[in-house]
Write an enzyme that holds these catalytic residues in place. Structure first.
Site, PDB file in Angstrom:
ATOM      1  N   GLY A   1       0.816  -1.214   0.000  1.00  0.00           N
ATOM      2  CA  GLY A   1       0.000   0.000   0.000  1.00  0.00           C
ATOM      3  C   GLY A   1       0.838   1.248   0.000  1.00  0.00           C
ATOM      4  N   ASN A   2       0.184   2.382   0.204  1.00  0.00           N
ATOM      5  CA  ASN A   2       0.903   3.658   0.252  1.00  0.00           C
ATOM      6  C   ASN A   2       0.288   4.550   1.326  1.00  0.00           C
ATOM      7  OD1 ASN A   2      -1.146   5.584  -1.029  1.00  0.00           O
ATOM      8  ND2 ASN A   2      -1.014   3.948  -2.552  1.00  0.00           N
ATOM      9  N   ARG A   3       0.921   5.681   1.567  1.00  0.00           N
ATOM     10  CA  ARG A   3       0.557   6.533   2.699  1.00  0.00           C
ATOM     11  C   ARG A   3      -0.447   7.640   2.358  1.00  0.00           C
ATOM     12  NH1 ARG A   3       3.807   5.194   6.839  1.00  0.00           N
ATOM     13  NH2 ARG A   3       5.885   4.380   6.337  1.00  0.00           N
ATOM     14  N   SER A   4      -1.122   7.539   1.235  1.00  0.00           N
ATOM     15  CA  SER A   4      -2.094   8.586   0.904  1.00  0.00           C
ATOM     16  C   SER A   4      -3.160   8.694   1.999  1.00  0.00           C
ATOM     17  CB  SER A   4      -2.770   8.261  -0.426  1.00  0.00           C
ATOM     18  OG  SER A   4      -3.841   9.146  -0.638  1.00  0.00           O
TER      19      SER A   4
ATOM     20  N   ALA B   1      -4.174   7.735  -4.890  1.00  0.00           N
ATOM     21  CA  ALA B   1      -2.818   7.247  -5.122  1.00  0.00           C
ATOM     22  C   ALA B   1      -2.953   5.781  -5.526  1.00  0.00           C
ATOM     23  CB  ALA B   1      -1.986   7.381  -3.856  1.00  0.00           C
TER      24      ALA B   1
END
Ligand code: CTP
Ligand code: CA
Length: 236
Positions: free
Chosen positions: A33-36, A105
């Site tokens: 995943g990502n930090r959006s 994102a």
């Protein structure tokens, strides 16, 4: 409460906003995943609803606490997890939309295989290698396919400057590559962008030319972007 009372200049318009960050399953219990934070996309949905639009928010892994006020405001929220799910939901909503804003994102890559059982450690065995494959570019596809006539397609790009070019140079190249009508370029790093409260966004057109500069809270940036979008909308 507070701030300006916006004109209902999006009344009768159907808009789709994607927000949050997609998660690609690695196995049944893990993901990439990502930090959006999803806050810019939420602000865009909120601002559009306040300006009279009929809004669908495709929410990638957003907390209910963040989206519940939107539901209260009449926004249709479609929850998704992976990029494949986001792509399906966005394209479905986009078939009847005047504007699509890709603020999510989106994971560039996903694991090529997702085992049905949890990956285990095995004594004496080397760690597993996760092979990745590229995800479809949802924004570029929307710009190419034009799922509804006259639809305005908008992207977001978080950029840092590097040896290969400045934030604006990277943004310009991306605007031309994506084919979207507008690309909102956000300078990140040094506490700006991801997770931060204040934002600075340069809006480029498909040719990479600057059409607007917006700074302030995520809501102010959202309203600035809708101002730019309304200029692109054809007369009903
Ligand atoms: N995007 C998308 N589908 C993808 C990747 C990105 O729709 N698979 C969209 C994002 O929602 C955003 C825009 O494309 O609106 C720009 O995303 P960004 O990650 O900045 O662009 P990329 O083309 O992925 O380039 P980079 O290599 O810089 O990550
Ligand atoms: Ca990317």
């Amino acid at each position: 409460a507070g701030g300006r009372q916006p004109a209902p200049d999006l009344a009768g318009r159907r808009v789709v906003v994607s927000a949050g960050g997609t998660r690609e399953p690695v196995d049944p219990v893990r993901f990439l995943g990502n930090r959006s934070s999803g806050r810019q996309g939420v602000a865009l949905a909120e601002a559009a609803a306040a300006r009279g639009a009929q809004v669908t928010l495709v929410a990638a892994n957003l907390e209910t606490a963040l989206t519940a006020p939107l539901v209260e405001a009449g926004v249709r929220v479609v929850d998704v997890g992976s990029t494949a799910e986001l792509r399906t939901a966005v394209r479905e909503a986009a078939t009847a939309a005047d504007v699509v804003v890709m603020a999510a994102a989106v994971a560039d890559f996903r694991p090529s295989r997702t085992p049905g059982a949890k990956i285990k450690k095995t004594q004496g065995e080397p760690p597993p290698v996760i092979e990745l494959v590229e995800n479809p570019d949802v924004l570029a596809e929307l710009a190419r396919d034009r799922l509804s006539p006259g639809q305005v397609v908008v992207g977001f790009a978080a950029e840092t400057g590097d040896a290969a070019g400045s934030v604006l140079e990277h943004g310009r190249a991306k605007a031309r590559r994506k084919g979207a009508d507008l690309l909102a370029v956000n300078a990140v790093g040094d506490g700006r962008g991801f997770g931060a409260v204040d934002n600075e966004v340069t809006v480029l057109d498909a040719a990479g030319d600057v059409v607007a500069e917006v700074a302030g809270s995520k809501r102010q940036v959202a309203d600035g972007l809708w101002d730019a979008v309304t200029k692109h909308l054809s007369v009903m």
